[in-house]
Design an enzyme around this catalytic site. Structure first.
Site, PDB file in Angstrom:
ATOM      1  N   ASN A 112       0.858  -1.182   0.000  1.00  0.00           N
ATOM      2  CA  ASN A 112       0.000   0.000   0.000  1.00  0.00           C
ATOM      3  C   ASN A 112       0.901   1.242   0.000  1.00  0.00           C
ATOM      4  O   ASN A 112       1.515   1.560   1.002  1.00  0.00           O
ATOM      5  CB  ASN A 112      -0.892  -0.046   1.263  1.00  0.00           C
ATOM      6  CG  ASN A 112      -1.684   1.233   1.448  1.00  0.00           C
ATOM      7  OD1 ASN A 112      -1.771   2.069   0.550  1.00  0.00           O
ATOM      8  ND2 ASN A 112      -2.282   1.365   2.634  1.00  0.00           N
ATOM      9  N   LYS A 114       0.072   4.278  -0.115  1.00  0.00           N
ATOM     10  CA  LYS A 114      -0.577   5.442   0.528  1.00  0.00           C
ATOM     11  C   LYS A 114      -0.426   6.680  -0.369  1.00  0.00           C
ATOM     12  O   LYS A 114      -0.509   6.528  -1.591  1.00  0.00           O
ATOM     13  CB  LYS A 114      -0.024   5.646   1.933  1.00  0.00           C
ATOM     14  CG  LYS A 114      -0.160   4.374   2.771  1.00  0.00           C
ATOM     15  CD  LYS A 114       0.140   4.544   4.203  1.00  0.00           C
ATOM     16  CE  LYS A 114       0.003   3.201   4.902  1.00  0.00           C
ATOM     17  NZ  LYS A 114       0.288   3.267   6.317  1.00  0.00           N
ATOM     18  N   HIS A 205      -9.357   0.874   5.933  1.00  0.00           N
ATOM     19  CA  HIS A 205      -7.989   1.075   6.424  1.00  0.00           C
ATOM     20  C   HIS A 205      -8.053   2.035   7.617  1.00  0.00           C
ATOM     21  O   HIS A 205      -8.838   2.985   7.618  1.00  0.00           O
ATOM     22  CB  HIS A 205      -7.095   1.644   5.321  1.00  0.00           C
ATOM     23  CG  HIS A 205      -5.647   1.659   5.709  1.00  0.00           C
ATOM     24  ND1 HIS A 205      -5.114   2.632   6.522  1.00  0.00           N
ATOM     25  CD2 HIS A 205      -4.641   0.792   5.455  1.00  0.00           C
ATOM     26  CE1 HIS A 205      -3.826   2.374   6.719  1.00  0.00           C
ATOM     27  NE2 HIS A 205      -3.514   1.251   6.083  1.00  0.00           N
ATOM     28  N   GLU A 207      -6.381   4.440   8.568  1.00  0.00           N
ATOM     29  CA  GLU A 207      -6.230   5.883   8.299  1.00  0.00           C
ATOM     30  C   GLU A 207      -7.537   6.479   7.797  1.00  0.00           C
ATOM     31  O   GLU A 207      -7.870   7.623   8.107  1.00  0.00           O
ATOM     32  CB  GLU A 207      -5.071   6.105   7.312  1.00  0.00           C
ATOM     33  CG  GLU A 207      -3.727   5.947   8.021  1.00  0.00           C
ATOM     34  CD  GLU A 207      -2.607   5.411   7.139  1.00  0.00           C
ATOM     35  OE1 GLU A 207      -2.720   5.475   5.907  1.00  0.00           O
ATOM     36  OE2 GLU A 207      -1.613   4.899   7.712  1.00  0.00           O
ATOM     37  N   GLU A 278      -4.632  -5.246  11.132  1.00  0.00           N
ATOM     38  CA  GLU A 278      -3.560  -4.259  11.278  1.00  0.00           C
ATOM     39  C   GLU A 278      -3.721  -3.538  12.610  1.00  0.00           C
ATOM     40  O   GLU A 278      -4.563  -2.633  12.728  1.00  0.00           O
ATOM     41  CB  GLU A 278      -3.635  -3.230  10.151  1.00  0.00           C
ATOM     42  CG  GLU A 278      -3.479  -3.824   8.773  1.00  0.00           C
ATOM     43  CD  GLU A 278      -3.052  -2.768   7.760  1.00  0.00           C
ATOM     44  OE1 GLU A 278      -1.944  -2.878   7.248  1.00  0.00           O
ATOM     45  OE2 GLU A 278      -3.820  -1.819   7.526  1.00  0.00           O
ATOM     46  N   GLY A 284       3.094   2.069  10.687  1.00  0.00           N
ATOM     47  CA  GLY A 284       4.000   3.187  10.463  1.00  0.00           C
ATOM     48  C   GLY A 284       4.791   3.611  11.679  1.00  0.00           C
ATOM     49  O   GLY A 284       5.429   4.652  11.685  1.00  0.00           O
ATOM     50  N   SER A 324       4.031  -2.214  10.007  1.00  0.00           N
ATOM     51  CA  SER A 324       5.495  -2.210  10.067  1.00  0.00           C
ATOM     52  C   SER A 324       6.136  -3.536   9.659  1.00  0.00           C
ATOM     53  O   SER A 324       7.131  -3.955  10.250  1.00  0.00           O
ATOM     54  CB  SER A 324       5.980  -1.796  11.459  1.00  0.00           C
ATOM     55  OG  SER A 324       5.563  -0.473  11.739  1.00  0.00           O
TER      56      SER A 324
HETATM   57  P1  PGA Z   1       3.228   0.123   7.512  1.00  0.00           P
HETATM   58  O1  PGA Z   1       1.722   0.331   6.980  1.00  0.00           O
HETATM   59  O2  PGA Z   1       3.732  -1.160   6.921  1.00  0.00           O
HETATM   60  O3  PGA Z   1       3.994   1.325   7.036  1.00  0.00           O
HETATM   61  O4  PGA Z   1       3.150   0.051   8.987  1.00  0.00           O
HETATM   62  C1  PGA Z   1       0.830  -0.732   6.870  1.00  0.00           C
HETATM   63  C2  PGA Z   1      -0.520  -0.241   6.349  1.00  0.00           C
HETATM   64  O5  PGA Z   1      -0.902   0.888   6.621  1.00  0.00           O
HETATM   65  O6  PGA Z   1      -1.223  -1.001   5.681  1.00  0.00           O
END
Ligand code: PGA
Length: 770
Positions: A112, A114, A205, A207, A278, A284, A324
């Site tokens: 992803n 983003k 997601h 976010e 997640e 992140g 992560s």
């Molecule tokens: P990340 O993000 O691997 O940077 O932690 C995962 C995601 O948001 O799907």
């Protein structure tokens, strides 16, 4: 007086009985009772309880005129057979992949991007690097069978799809509007995505949930729109940091799943929809859930799907882990049986890293097998310890040491429906052990106690190391019917003093010290299947020793089995042997239980736990093929379990076998270290109830009485009237009232959903035996 043992022989049950017929020079004497076997030395006939014959070795002690003895150990045929073909455990990544494939779950690795990169030029470059890497893999690894998905921002979908065409990679979109067209400025529809060659679409997601206030209802609309268009949604769920710290992981995931899947058919779930777990605190942040934490949540998600749909759907649905994920963490994550791929953010922006992730690697050959334990009883013990399985009662017993409680649970009643039982105890407790009478032995701060389960009454049998500031710690019944218990120096963390001893409470009531050195904190007490090797550790030394075990004498011939490597934190805690004689040792502080080869100490398997400190383990369940593990706080406290690989199982836990009444033997503690050593003498200061206890045990000797079952019409066992700590609601037998008060401080909970007591912070227990 127990004769010396001259020799031991291991033979099958049949061989044992024929040997018994031909035993020479057997003299007439009282019956000798060990581990549930009765040997009448007059006739040489061994009487055994059937369950013992089936489950464990039986012991016959034959004496001659000189009071010399031969110890005959007979083993069930099945066990002898298994000894010949020891099950070898090895690296199992291939195994994990095969299991996934058998359930038709293809690994899905999605990147992803983003809101990255900054320009179309960079997007093209990133996609080109990835395409080149995918072409190399296609050449080098013809069997490569991982589904790779790239999820760029909407404006770059077209160019990325174009650059990646001809590779195995598929394209995904980060969001979609549920409506198919209309006045929705800034939005894109499923039809538009399809026309650009998109296959997957993220929904929910974190976010989008957090920054754009997307509710579960909105997420559900998107999921349904994506499915209706023929595309595959990736439904993202996961808890925030606060929710994780409040122990709400399951509640949050369950809610997001149930609400996100409203109206989704079983077929769509099996064939199209993918779930991505997640944990928001890991996205992140560089914090990754350990594989054990991730596995335990994935396995829980599957259990929710099973409940909502069916076992088949639960087996088929793919669940990705995200948060992560890096080239460094992916290999271990992919050893988890319920992780079917990863949703990668940051690391997917670098083609080299993402390539390493989707071509994750198996652990090197010869690495220990990985198993993952999950919680079965969320009992919230401050310090769970000393788990034992009673075959007769088909129940587990364990203690909460500093939480001063005894717990019991019958797994056969099924997870989620059975109610564990808790008895509050008056003192810190070190261990619990089974008795043939059906009572339990408890090692409490002030001594060894008999605990009558039905009456809920605990009575002291003997003091323990008085006047030292120590208490009983790890203890187990040996395979001859005696109870071996080691000491814990209550102040060892401050003074480091080695003052504790290792003791054996013999069936005749005598207490005998069996180790010729002192220590700080006894653990690992367990026995080889033949009963003639004992394992022991003084935890702060981080070393586990094996000793020759003489049921009538002291430990001898000490040899080192295992020393915790300096790279691993914590120390060895409780342990148990399996039927092959291999040791399963809890490494408290290291989130794992290891299976050790008993001679070399080689680590053959690792059970990972989602909590830091496993404390004791044993085999249980009707087939003794599940390893149950107690844990401690602050992050643990529940009872965990893991099903063993085929061929691995335990041996029935031996029971303490009182014989003191029948023999009426001397009550003097042979080594004079503690006293009074025999319960009949202890009865002097305990009142008349000792007499009733003794007469009951005496009768039990004659009839080889079967242990009583822990039953009650409302499932509620009464609690000791000696220790009136029974919360008021416990008497009501009303389950809705039962959960209203804190079991530790009595505070009335204000909400029904609180996980912790708002007054004292103790985990909320709603599990009393209603
Ligand atoms: P990340 O993000 O691997 O940077 O932690 C995962 C995601 O948001 O799907």
């Amino acid at each position: 007086m127990m004769p010396n043992i001259l020799k031991t022989r291991v033979c099958s049950n049949d061989a044992a009985s024929s040997a018994s017929r031909s035993w020479p020079a057997v003299i007439s004497m009282h019956q000798v009772k060990f581990g549930g076997s009765m040997l009448s030395s007059r006739t040489g006939v061994i009487e055994n309880r059937r369950s013992k014959l089936e489950r464990m070795q039986t012991i016959a002690l034959v004496t001659n005129e000189q009071h010399a003895a031969t110890l005959y150990i007979s083993l069930p045929e099945a066990f002898i057979e298994k000894k010949k073909t020891l099950v070898k455990l090895s690296s199992k990544q291939q195994g994990t992949d095969q299991k996934r494939a058998a359930r038709q779950r293809k690994v899905l690795m999605a990147g992803n991007w983003k809101m990255n990169p900054a320009s179309i030029k960079e997007a093209r470059e990133m996609a080109a690097l990835l395409a080149s890497s995918l072409r190399t893999i296609a050449q080098d690894k013809p069997g490569f069978d991982v589904e790779v998905v790239v999820i760029p921002p909407s404006p770059f979908l077209h160019i990325v799809a174009d650059v990646l065409s001809g590779t195995v990679a598929k394209i995904g979109a980060q969001d979609v509007h549920p409506e198919s067209k209309g006045a929705f400025t800034g939005e894109v529809s499923t039809g538009m995505l399809m026309s650009m060659g998109v296959s997957y679409v993220l929904a929910g997601h974190s976010e989008r949930r957090n920054l754009f206030n997307e509710s579960d209802a909105v997420v559900n609309k998107k999921v349904k729109a994506v499915l209706a268009s023929g595309l595959s949604p990736i439904l993202c769920i996961g808890e925030s940091k606060e929710e994780y710290e409040s122990g709400l992981v399951k509640d949050v995931c369950s809610k997001q799943l149930r609400e996100g899947l409203v109206g989704v058919s079983a077929e769509d779930l099996q064939e199209k929809l993918v779930i991505a777990y997640e944990p928001v605190w890991a996205i992140g942040t560089g914090l990754t859930a350990t594989p054990a934490i991730a596995q335990s949540v994935h396995s829980y998600i599957r259990s929710v799907i099973k409940e909502m749909y069916s076992p088949e759907v639960a087996n088929a649905v793919r669940i990705q882990y995200g948060g992560s994920v890096t080239p460094e963490s992916v290999d271990e994550l992919m050893t988890c049986p319920d992780i079917d791929g990863c949703l990668v953010g940051g690391a997917s922006l670098v083609a080299e890293k993402f390539s390493r992730i989707f071509s994750y690697q198996a652990p090197p050959p010869g690495s220990p097998e990985k198993l993952y334990a999950s919680e079965v009883v969320p009992c919230g013990c401050t310090l769970g310890e000393s788990v034992v399985w009673s075959e007769a009662m088909q129940s587990l017993f364990w203690v909460d040491s500093v939480g001063q409680a005894l717990w019991s649970w019958r797994p056969s009643e099924g997870t989620g429906t059975s109610k564990p039982i808790r008895w509050k105890l008056p003192e810190v407790v070190g261990c619990v052990a089974l008795q043939e009478s059906g009572d339990l032995l408890l090692g409490l701060q002030s001594g060894i106690f008999n605990f009558d389960l039905t009456a809920g009454v605990a009575r002291k049998l003997t003091d323990f190391e008085r006047p030292l500031d120590t208490r009983p710690n790890d203890g187990r019944v040996d395979r001859f019917g005696s109870f071996v218990v080691g000491s814990y120096n209550n102040a060892h963390r401050q003074d480091g003093a080695e003052i504790g001893g290792l003791w054996r409470l013999n069936p005749d009531g005598n207490m005998q010290e069996i180790l010729d050195y002192k220590f700080r904190c006894s653990n690992c007490v367990c026995f080889s299947p033949d009963g003639l090797t004992m394992y022991f550790t003084d935890t702060p030394t981080r070393r586990i020793f094996a000793f020759d075990y003489n049921p009538a004498g002291k430990l001898s011939n000490r040899r080192l089995v295992y020393e915790l490597p300096s790279s691993i934190s914590g120390g060895p805690d409780g342990a148990q042997t399996d039927a092959q004689g291999h040791l399963w040792v809890c490494l408290s502080g290291a989130s794992r239980v290891v299976r050790l080869e008993p001679l070399t100490g080689a680590v053959e398997a690792v059970v990972e736990l989602p909590v830091t400190s496993p404390t004791c383990c044993t085999f249980g369940g009707p087939d003794l093929d599940t390893l149950y593990i107690t844990t401690r706080g602050p992050d643990g406290g529940g009872l965990y379990c893991v099903k063993m690989p085929p061929g691995i199982r335990g041996i029935a836990e031996p029971m303490f076998a009182w014989s003191a009444v029948q023999h009426g033997s001397s009550c003097a503690a042979p080594e004079g270290k503690i006293g009074p050593a025999r319960w009949s003498r202890a009865s002097d200061n305990q009142g008349e109830s000792w007499m009733s206890a003794s007469s009951r045990i005496s009768q039990g000797m004659d009839e080889v009485k079967l242990p009583r079952r822990v039953t009650s019409t409302n499932g509620l066992l009464s609690i000791s009237s000696d220790y009136q700590t029974k919360p008021a609601w416990l008497t009501s037998g009303n389950s809705s009232q039962a959960s209203r008060f804190c079991a530790d401080c009595g505070h009335a909970h204000t909400t029904l959903t609180a996980k912790f007591c708002t007054e004292c912070g103790a985990p909320r227990i709603t599990l009393y035996g209603q």
